[in-house]
Scaffold this motif. Structure first.
Motif, PDB file in Angstrom:
ATOM      1  N   UNK A  84       0.817  -1.215   0.000  1.00 32.43           N
ATOM      2  CA  UNK A  84       0.000   0.000   0.000  1.00 32.43           C
ATOM      3  C   UNK A  84       0.855   1.272   0.000  1.00 32.43           C
ATOM      4  N   UNK A  85       1.887   1.308   0.822  1.00 33.65           N
ATOM      5  CA  UNK A  85       2.666   2.530   0.999  1.00 33.65           C
ATOM      6  C   UNK A  85       3.965   2.563   0.203  1.00 33.65           C
ATOM      7  N   UNK A  86       4.270   1.486  -0.543  1.00 33.22           N
ATOM      8  CA  UNK A  86       5.524   1.438  -1.288  1.00 33.22           C
ATOM      9  C   UNK A  86       5.250   0.953  -2.711  1.00 33.22           C
ATOM     10  N   UNK A  87       4.618   1.796  -3.523  1.00 32.40           N
ATOM     11  CA  UNK A  87       4.199   1.366  -4.858  1.00 32.40           C
ATOM     12  C   UNK A  87       5.351   1.097  -5.811  1.00 32.40           C
ATOM     13  N   UNK A  88       6.571   1.541  -5.483  1.00 37.12           N
ATOM     14  CA  UNK A  88       7.711   1.229  -6.345  1.00 37.12           C
ATOM     15  C   UNK A  88       8.121  -0.234  -6.239  1.00 37.12           C
ATOM     16  N   UNK A  89       7.729  -0.881  -5.143  1.00 36.29           N
ATOM     17  CA  UNK A  89       8.076  -2.282  -4.956  1.00 36.29           C
ATOM     18  C   UNK A  89       7.239  -3.176  -5.881  1.00 36.29           C
ATOM     19  N   UNK A  90       7.817  -4.278  -6.377  1.00 35.78           N
ATOM     20  CA  UNK A  90       7.048  -5.178  -7.245  1.00 35.78           C
ATOM     21  C   UNK A  90       5.868  -5.805  -6.493  1.00 35.78           C
ATOM     22  N   UNK A  91       4.854  -6.207  -7.240  1.00 36.79           N
ATOM     23  CA  UNK A  91       3.748  -6.950  -6.633  1.00 36.79           C
ATOM     24  C   UNK A  91       4.265  -8.276  -6.095  1.00 36.79           C
ATOM     25  N   UNK A  92       3.568  -8.821  -5.111  1.00 37.12           N
ATOM     26  CA  UNK A  92       3.986 -10.074  -4.483  1.00 37.12           C
ATOM     27  C   UNK A  92       2.839 -11.070  -4.532  1.00 37.12           C
ATOM     28  N   UNK A  93       3.148 -12.325  -4.279  1.00 30.79           N
ATOM     29  CA  UNK A  93       2.137 -13.372  -4.217  1.00 30.79           C
ATOM     30  C   UNK A  93       2.231 -14.051  -2.852  1.00 30.79           C
ATOM     31  N   UNK A  94       1.097 -14.212  -2.184  1.00 34.32           N
ATOM     32  CA  UNK A  94       1.064 -14.852  -0.881  1.00 34.32           C
ATOM     33  C   UNK A  94      -0.155 -15.767  -0.787  1.00 34.32           C
ATOM     34  N   UNK A  95       0.004 -16.868  -0.047  1.00 31.32           N
ATOM     35  CA  UNK A  95      -1.125 -17.745   0.233  1.00 31.32           C
ATOM     36  C   UNK A  95      -2.026 -17.107   1.283  1.00 31.32           C
ATOM     37  N   UNK A  96      -3.283 -17.461   1.270  1.00 33.49           N
ATOM     38  CA  UNK A  96      -4.234 -16.912   2.238  1.00 33.49           C
ATOM     39  C   UNK A  96      -3.728 -17.117   3.669  1.00 33.49           C
ATOM     40  N   UNK A  97      -3.193 -18.313   3.943  1.00 35.26           N
ATOM     41  CA  UNK A  97      -2.735 -18.637   5.290  1.00 35.26           C
ATOM     42  C   UNK A  97      -1.521 -17.829   5.717  1.00 35.26           C
ATOM     43  N   UNK A  98      -0.840 -17.197   4.757  1.00 38.10           N
ATOM     44  CA  UNK A  98       0.361 -16.414   5.082  1.00 38.10           C
ATOM     45  C   UNK A  98       0.064 -14.923   5.242  1.00 38.10           C
ATOM     46  N   UNK A  99      -1.208 -14.545   5.220  1.00 40.50           N
ATOM     47  CA  UNK A  99      -1.590 -13.146   5.374  1.00 40.50           C
ATOM     48  C   UNK A  99      -2.098 -12.886   6.783  1.00 40.50           C
ATOM     49  N   UNK A 100      -1.966 -11.648   7.222  1.00 41.33           N
ATOM     50  CA  UNK A 100      -2.487 -11.238   8.516  1.00 41.33           C
ATOM     51  C   UNK A 100      -3.646 -10.286   8.338  1.00 41.33           C
ATOM     52  N   UNK A 101      -4.484 -10.179   9.368  1.00 39.89           N
ATOM     53  CA  UNK A 101      -5.639  -9.286   9.329  1.00 39.89           C
ATOM     54  C   UNK A 101      -5.318  -7.987  10.053  1.00 39.89           C
ATOM     55  N   UNK A 102      -5.914  -6.903   9.591  1.00 36.38           N
ATOM     56  CA  UNK A 102      -5.787  -5.622  10.274  1.00 36.38           C
ATOM     57  C   UNK A 102      -6.416  -5.735  11.661  1.00 36.38           C
ATOM     58  N   UNK A 103      -5.904  -5.004  12.639  1.00 32.84           N
ATOM     59  CA  UNK A 103      -6.500  -5.056  13.983  1.00 32.84           C
ATOM     60  C   UNK A 103      -7.978  -4.712  13.952  1.00 32.84           C
ATOM     61  N   UNK A 104      -8.801  -5.354  14.775  1.00 30.06           N
ATOM     62  CA  UNK A 104     -10.255  -5.063  14.786  1.00 30.06           C
ATOM     63  C   UNK A 104     -10.527  -3.576  15.036  1.00 30.06           C
ATOM     64  N   UNK A 105     -11.368  -2.987  14.202  1.00 31.24           N
ATOM     65  CA  UNK A 105     -11.736  -1.599  14.370  1.00 31.24           C
ATOM     66  C   UNK A 105     -10.747  -0.611  13.798  1.00 31.24           C
ATOM     67  N   UNK A 106      -9.625  -1.096  13.240  1.00 27.97           N
ATOM     68  CA  UNK A 106      -8.620  -0.178  12.694  1.00 27.97           C
ATOM     69  C   UNK A 106      -9.148   0.459  11.427  1.00 27.97           C
ATOM     70  N   UNK A 107      -8.903   1.800  11.308  1.00 28.47           N
ATOM     71  CA  UNK A 107      -9.248   2.514  10.087  1.00 28.47           C
ATOM     72  C   UNK A 107      -7.997   3.007   9.396  1.00 28.47           C
TER      73      UNK A 107
END
Length: 220
Positions: A193-216
């Motif tokens: 999100x904050x580093x658009x110069x970086x190449x896109x990446x590929x990750x499995x669903x299980x390797x992703x984290x969720x934003x903290x509850x209620x975070x905006x």
């Protein structure tokens, strides 16, 4: 370059023996440290190899960051504790977040005033390419006109347009990323999100984290 030392040969007193030793390695130039706070007051810092001094200092100028040469024991110790930075073709760099305690030690060691950076100095590069999917008009896409990124409540809810957390690599922490496409085997294509110069990446669903509850954070 090699150094030759002539020694007496114990097996034949009349014949000298040549002992060849490697020449001492040239000392590496000291690391370069880039550091500063972003528009939200978050501290960023990273180290760059000394042979990249010119490029790192140019990136500091483009991003309005402070820079220092790790030429004292205190700064060498701090540089070893910082994540490695990266330089982009645009001339800017990837300077990750660091802990407040480490950043404060860096300020003290460099006798630098604790001031924030101009808006967007660390986050999105002004000359960055459009985000993936920009202008597509897809409903729900964070890049579509009027679109808003979504933070899913659970892993099953991750889909195109979701803002999640992904690990950059060993010792480099977790960062906000936006899902831009789905792949086979329950994998996703994401952009930082904050580093658009970086190449896109590929990750499995299980390797992703969720934003903290209620975070905006970053969700508009």
């Amino acid at each position: 370059m090699r150094t030759e030392i002539t020694l007496a040969n114990p097996g034949s007193p009349m014949l000298p023996a040549l002992l060849t030793l490697p020449a001492p390695a040239a000392a590496l130039p000291p690391a370069i440290i880039l550091f500063g706070r972003d528009e939200r007051g978050q501290p960023h810092a990273s180290r760059f190899a000394g042979d990249m001094a010119g490029e790192a200092e140019a990136a500091a100028g483009l991003m309005c960051l402070h820079h220092a040469i790790a030429n004292t024991d205190a700064l060498r110790d701090l540089a070893a504790r910082l994540p490695a930075g990266r330089l982009f073709p645009s001339g800017r760099g990837f300077v990750p977040f660091v802990k407040a305690e480490l950043y404060e030690r860096l300020l003290a060691a460099t006798v630098t005033a604790d001031t924030p950076l101009p808006v967007r100095a660390v986050s999105k590069a002004a000359d960055a390419p459009p985000p993936a999917g920009a202008g597509s008009g897809s409903k729900g896409s964070p890049d579509a006109p009027g679109g808003t990124p979504k933070a899913p409540g659970d892993w099953a809810g991750i889909k195109v347009g979701s803002t999640v957390l992904a690990c950059q690599g060993p010792m480099e922490g977790w960062w906000e990323a936006v899902v831009v496409a789905t792949k086979a085997d329950d994998r996703f294509v994401l952009r930082w999100r904050d580093f658009p110069d970086e190449p896109e990446i590929s990750r499995a669903r299980a390797d992703l984290g969720l934003m903290p509850p209620g975070s905006r954070e970053g969700l508009g």
